[in-house]
Design a protein around this motif. Structure first.
Motif, PDB file in Angstrom:
ATOM      1  N   ALA A 471     -17.546  -9.336   0.353  1.00  0.00           N
ATOM      2  CA  ALA A 471     -16.481  -8.712   0.797  1.00  0.00           C
ATOM      3  C   ALA A 471     -16.103  -7.680  -0.265  1.00  0.00           C
ATOM      4  O   ALA A 471     -16.185  -7.754  -1.548  1.00  0.00           O
ATOM      5  CB  ALA A 471     -15.257  -9.904   0.852  1.00  0.00           C
ATOM      6  N   TRP A 472     -15.786  -6.411   0.412  1.00  0.00           N
ATOM      7  CA  TRP A 472     -15.383  -5.215  -0.638  1.00  0.00           C
ATOM      8  C   TRP A 472     -14.027  -5.458  -1.017  1.00  0.00           C
ATOM      9  O   TRP A 472     -13.845  -4.587  -2.090  1.00  0.00           O
ATOM     10  CB  TRP A 472     -15.475  -3.979   0.425  1.00  0.00           C
ATOM     11  CG  TRP A 472     -16.991  -3.808   0.750  1.00  0.00           C
ATOM     12  CD1 TRP A 472     -17.644  -3.872   1.968  1.00  0.00           C
ATOM     13  CD2 TRP A 472     -17.994  -3.040  -0.177  1.00  0.00           C
ATOM     14  NE1 TRP A 472     -18.792  -3.511   1.884  1.00  0.00           N
ATOM     15  CE2 TRP A 472     -19.198  -2.929   0.610  1.00  0.00           C
ATOM     16  CE3 TRP A 472     -17.989  -2.612  -1.251  1.00  0.00           C
ATOM     17  CZ2 TRP A 472     -20.451  -2.317   0.344  1.00  0.00           C
ATOM     18  CZ3 TRP A 472     -19.041  -1.985  -1.886  1.00  0.00           C
ATOM     19  CH2 TRP A 472     -20.293  -1.908  -1.226  1.00  0.00           C
ATOM     20  N   THR A 473     -13.250  -6.593  -0.539  1.00  0.00           N
ATOM     21  CA  THR A 473     -12.072  -6.382  -1.386  1.00  0.00           C
ATOM     22  C   THR A 473     -12.050  -7.119  -2.834  1.00  0.00           C
ATOM     23  O   THR A 473     -11.373  -6.458  -3.827  1.00  0.00           O
ATOM     24  CB  THR A 473     -11.214  -7.534  -0.513  1.00  0.00           C
ATOM     25  OG1 THR A 473     -11.268  -7.274   1.051  1.00  0.00           O
ATOM     26  CG2 THR A 473      -9.862  -7.725  -1.222  1.00  0.00           C
ATOM     27  N   TRP A 474     -13.292  -7.772  -3.147  1.00  0.00           N
ATOM     28  CA  TRP A 474     -13.486  -8.237  -4.275  1.00  0.00           C
ATOM     29  C   TRP A 474     -13.860  -7.105  -5.279  1.00  0.00           C
ATOM     30  O   TRP A 474     -13.758  -6.892  -6.385  1.00  0.00           O
ATOM     31  CB  TRP A 474     -14.267  -9.492  -4.460  1.00  0.00           C
ATOM     32  CG  TRP A 474     -13.526 -10.588  -3.783  1.00  0.00           C
ATOM     33  CD1 TRP A 474     -14.160 -11.237  -2.553  1.00  0.00           C
ATOM     34  CD2 TRP A 474     -13.023 -11.522  -4.506  1.00  0.00           C
ATOM     35  NE1 TRP A 474     -13.496 -12.445  -2.346  1.00  0.00           N
ATOM     36  CE2 TRP A 474     -12.601 -12.564  -3.517  1.00  0.00           C
ATOM     37  CE3 TRP A 474     -12.158 -11.339  -5.507  1.00  0.00           C
ATOM     38  CZ2 TRP A 474     -11.672 -13.672  -3.818  1.00  0.00           C
ATOM     39  CZ3 TRP A 474     -11.339 -12.393  -5.837  1.00  0.00           C
ATOM     40  CH2 TRP A 474     -10.990 -13.497  -4.910  1.00  0.00           C
ATOM     41  N   TRP A 475     -14.623  -6.082  -4.510  1.00  0.00           N
ATOM     42  CA  TRP A 475     -15.120  -5.015  -5.553  1.00  0.00           C
ATOM     43  C   TRP A 475     -14.111  -4.276  -5.746  1.00  0.00           C
ATOM     44  O   TRP A 475     -13.927  -3.582  -6.947  1.00  0.00           O
ATOM     45  CB  TRP A 475     -16.023  -4.172  -4.399  1.00  0.00           C
ATOM     46  CG  TRP A 475     -16.564  -2.876  -5.207  1.00  0.00           C
ATOM     47  CD1 TRP A 475     -17.597  -2.962  -6.045  1.00  0.00           C
ATOM     48  CD2 TRP A 475     -15.938  -1.601  -5.352  1.00  0.00           C
ATOM     49  NE1 TRP A 475     -17.800  -1.467  -6.523  1.00  0.00           N
ATOM     50  CE2 TRP A 475     -16.348  -0.797  -5.891  1.00  0.00           C
ATOM     51  CE3 TRP A 475     -14.909  -1.125  -4.539  1.00  0.00           C
ATOM     52  CZ2 TRP A 475     -16.421   0.483  -6.299  1.00  0.00           C
ATOM     53  CZ3 TRP A 475     -14.481   0.093  -4.837  1.00  0.00           C
ATOM     54  CH2 TRP A 475     -15.352   1.293  -5.574  1.00  0.00           C
ATOM     55  N   ALA A 476     -13.107  -4.124  -5.179  1.00  0.00           N
ATOM     56  CA  ALA A 476     -11.585  -3.096  -5.162  1.00  0.00           C
ATOM     57  C   ALA A 476     -11.031  -4.037  -6.358  1.00  0.00           C
ATOM     58  O   ALA A 476     -10.443  -3.147  -7.377  1.00  0.00           O
ATOM     59  CB  ALA A 476     -11.044  -2.962  -4.043  1.00  0.00           C
ATOM     60  N   VAL A 477     -10.744  -5.200  -6.396  1.00  0.00           N
ATOM     61  CA  VAL A 477     -10.213  -5.829  -7.443  1.00  0.00           C
ATOM     62  C   VAL A 477     -10.912  -5.721  -8.643  1.00  0.00           C
ATOM     63  O   VAL A 477     -10.388  -5.405  -9.682  1.00  0.00           O
ATOM     64  CB  VAL A 477     -10.075  -7.425  -7.090  1.00  0.00           C
ATOM     65  CG1 VAL A 477      -9.461  -8.288  -8.241  1.00  0.00           C
ATOM     66  CG2 VAL A 477      -8.997  -7.548  -5.774  1.00  0.00           C
TER      67      VAL A 477
END
Length: 586
Positions: A471-477
């Motif tokens: 998930a790219w959300t975890w990369w943003a975090v």
């Protein structure tokens, strides 16, 4: 009637029992018989004073050394020839050789046994005898001597080697004793000249002889002061051509100051041990050994691992994590505290005879001597965890040492490190002087310097996220957390920046996670370097480097304005930059 006052009767005693002045025999001290005039009929030459040019037989190499009754004195007087080390060395070297061949021998034994063969029974005593022989030979082939100008060590069987250290170039004499050395009453002496990393090592000297040798090599005897003797000016003056003091002269030696205690161990400092990461080396070494030989353990197989995993999965993840955290914390407390005790047991830092003496160690005792004339500054280090509990470490910057910096205090309270640092520097007080800030341009530069890695790490993480379809959300975090961490580290690095110029000392602040204050004597500065990167040129900043022979051979003042850097260098070393400034101004 005899008249002793007559010229032809000057050899006869007067009524007071003394010979007349001017008689050749009048130099005999009162109370001593002359020739065969004693009542016992025996010549009293054994009570006459010795000649000055003939030393007493059996004297030590140094007049200040004390002879120990029943022990062979192994410190040779200058020019007396080569001397062997302590005979107890033959008990030390075989143990060292056995320790070196133990692991290879066990590996060979296990390998041959697993291959179906087997070593004959007589191979074990053969290896032991060979190790003992190899350990005994160095005692027969190692000799040392002390001449008027040099300290020499000769060793080798086929290839003879002679190591020489001029006495005026000796910079350090360290004593070390392992547990075996201490049991046998021996110490290892290491003599350093500061020319390179190589030292002259005497592996086994008697404890008293090792300390006497250190005193001899480091001693600087002041020239004696000859006071005016009683009766001077009455015709009894010493001949002007005589270099040695006369018989009735009073020779005054400058008294040696008693040892000054600078610091000693305080076991309340144990609270700082868990916050010092120096013991992580032990943990890393243990993990390395486990990774190499863990697969050979009988409990390490697939069935054991599967059953252990099944047992762990019966509990919640939070409980397993809590248990692992508590076990790891307890293990770290045991390792850090025990390592602190072993290293700093009976720690003492003293000043004596113009040198700093540091002694410590539980199993292996170390006695390090640093000549104060070679100490050019100190360095106060506050690691991030140690700073949270108000602790610090102190090291000296010295010339002539292979490492340059030497830690002289264990992790201890910051105020103790500051006080000891001032005492080492002579009480000038540069440890507490406030630092001058470098301004907003230096702050922006510090943020940008630490942002380089922050931007690089998220970019490198794009490929794993894309490959594993995460998930790219975890990369943003992760990217936002990296930016915040970089900003925090950049701000910490800027707050640690600064410089000051106290009387006789240059003070520089540096460090990112660890706060470092470096104090360098201005007399120890031998040159300056002014460096500018492309980013620094655009900001009008520079990096000022003071070159020195002590420590890491450079003290850095980072991100300081160019004009201020030139002013600081010129004020620290007046006249050194004058030709360059004049050329630039012209």
């Amino acid at each position: 009637m005899d008249r002793p006052g007559d010229p032809h009767r000057s050899h006869q005693q007067g009524p007071d029992g003394r010979l007349a002045a001017g008689c050749a025999d009048a130099v005999v001290r009162a109370g001593l018989a002359h020739r065969d005039h004693g009542v016992s009929g025996r010549t009293d030459h054994h009570r006459l004073p010795r000649r000055r040019h003939r030393p007493a037989p059996g004297g030590a190499a140094d007049g200040g050394h004390r002879r120990v009754r029943g022990r062979r004195h192994v410190i040779p007087a200058p020019g007396e020839g080569w001397v062997r080390l302590s005979p107890r060395k033959v008990l030390v070297d075989p143990v060292k050789v056995l320790r070196q061949v133990l692991v290879p021998a066990l590996i060979a034994l296990v390998g041959v046994s697993q291959s179906g063969g087997g070593l004959p029974w007589w191979s074990v005593p053969l290896v032991a005898l060979g190790a003992c022989a190899a350990g005994v030979l160095p005692w027969f082939t190692t000799h040392y001597r002390l001449t008027e100008t040099q300290f020499q060590l000769r060793s080798g069987i086929l290839n003879k080697r002679t190591s020489t250290a001029p006495l005026d170039r000796v910079r350090s004499v360290d004593l070390e004793a392992s547990l075996l050395h201490r049991i046998l009453g021996l110490e290892k002496v290491q003599v350093g000249t500061g020319v390179d990393d190589e030292r002259i090592t005497l592996d086994a000297l008697d404890r008293a002889d090792a300390r006497e040798l250190r005193t001899t090599l480091l001693r600087k005897s002041p020239a004696p002061v000859v006071a005016e003797r009683p009766g001077a000016g009455t015709g009894d003056e010493i001949d002007a051509g005589t270099d040695a003091p006369g018989e009735h002269d009073v020779v005054l030696h400058e008294p040696q100051a008693p040892a000054q205690l600078l610091a000693t161990i305080d076991w309340s400092w144990l609270r700082f041990a868990p916050f010092s990461l120096a013991r992580l080396v032990i943990v890393a070494g243990a993990l390395g050994v486990l990774s190499q030989f863990g697969d050979q353990l009988p409990i390490w197989d697939e069935d054991t691992a599967r059953s252990a995993w099944d047992w762990v999965t019966r509990f919640t993840v939070a409980l397993v994590a809590a248990v692992l955290f508590i076990v790891s914390l307890v293990a770290w407390l045991v390792i850090s505290v025990s390592g602190y005790v072993v290293q700093w047991w009976r720690f003492r830092l003293t000043r004596e005879s113009g040198a700093l003496h540091l002694t410590s160690g539980l199993f292996t005792t170390r006695s390090v001597t640093v000549e104060e004339a070679k100490v050019r500054g100190v360095e106060l280090t506050e690691p991030v965890l140690l700073r949270l509990v108000g602790g610090a470490e102190l090291s000296t910057l010295a010339t002539g040492l292979e490492e340059g910096t030497h830690q002289v205090l264990p992790p201890c309270p910051r105020h103790v490190a500051l006080a000891v640092g001032d005492q080492v520097l002579g009480g000038a007080g540069p440890m507490n002087v406030p630092l001058r800030e470098h301004g907003p341009r230096a702050r922006r530069r510090s943020w940008l310097r630490h942002a380089d890695g922050v931007f690089l790490v998220p970019l490198l993480m794009i490929a794993p996220f894309w490959f594993f379809d995460l998930a790219w959300t975890w990369w943003a975090v992760f990217a936002v957390a990296s930016l915040v961490a970089g900003a925090v580290v950049g701000e910490m690095a800027y707050r640690h920046l600064g410089h000051a110029l106290s009387p006789g000392h240059l003070v520089a602040g540096s460090g990112a996670l660890a706060r470092i204050r470096t104090v360098l004597e201005t007399d120890g500065i031998i040159g300056w370097n002014l460096e500018q990167s492309w980013w620094q040129r655009r900001s009008g900043l520079s990096t000022l480097v003071a070159t020195t022979a002590a420590g890491s051979e450079r003290v850095v003042v980072q991100d300081v304005a160019v004009e201020r850097a030139v002013e600081l260098a010129d004020a620290a070393t007046p006249g050194l930059l004058t030709p360059f400034l004049a050329t630039r101004g012209g």
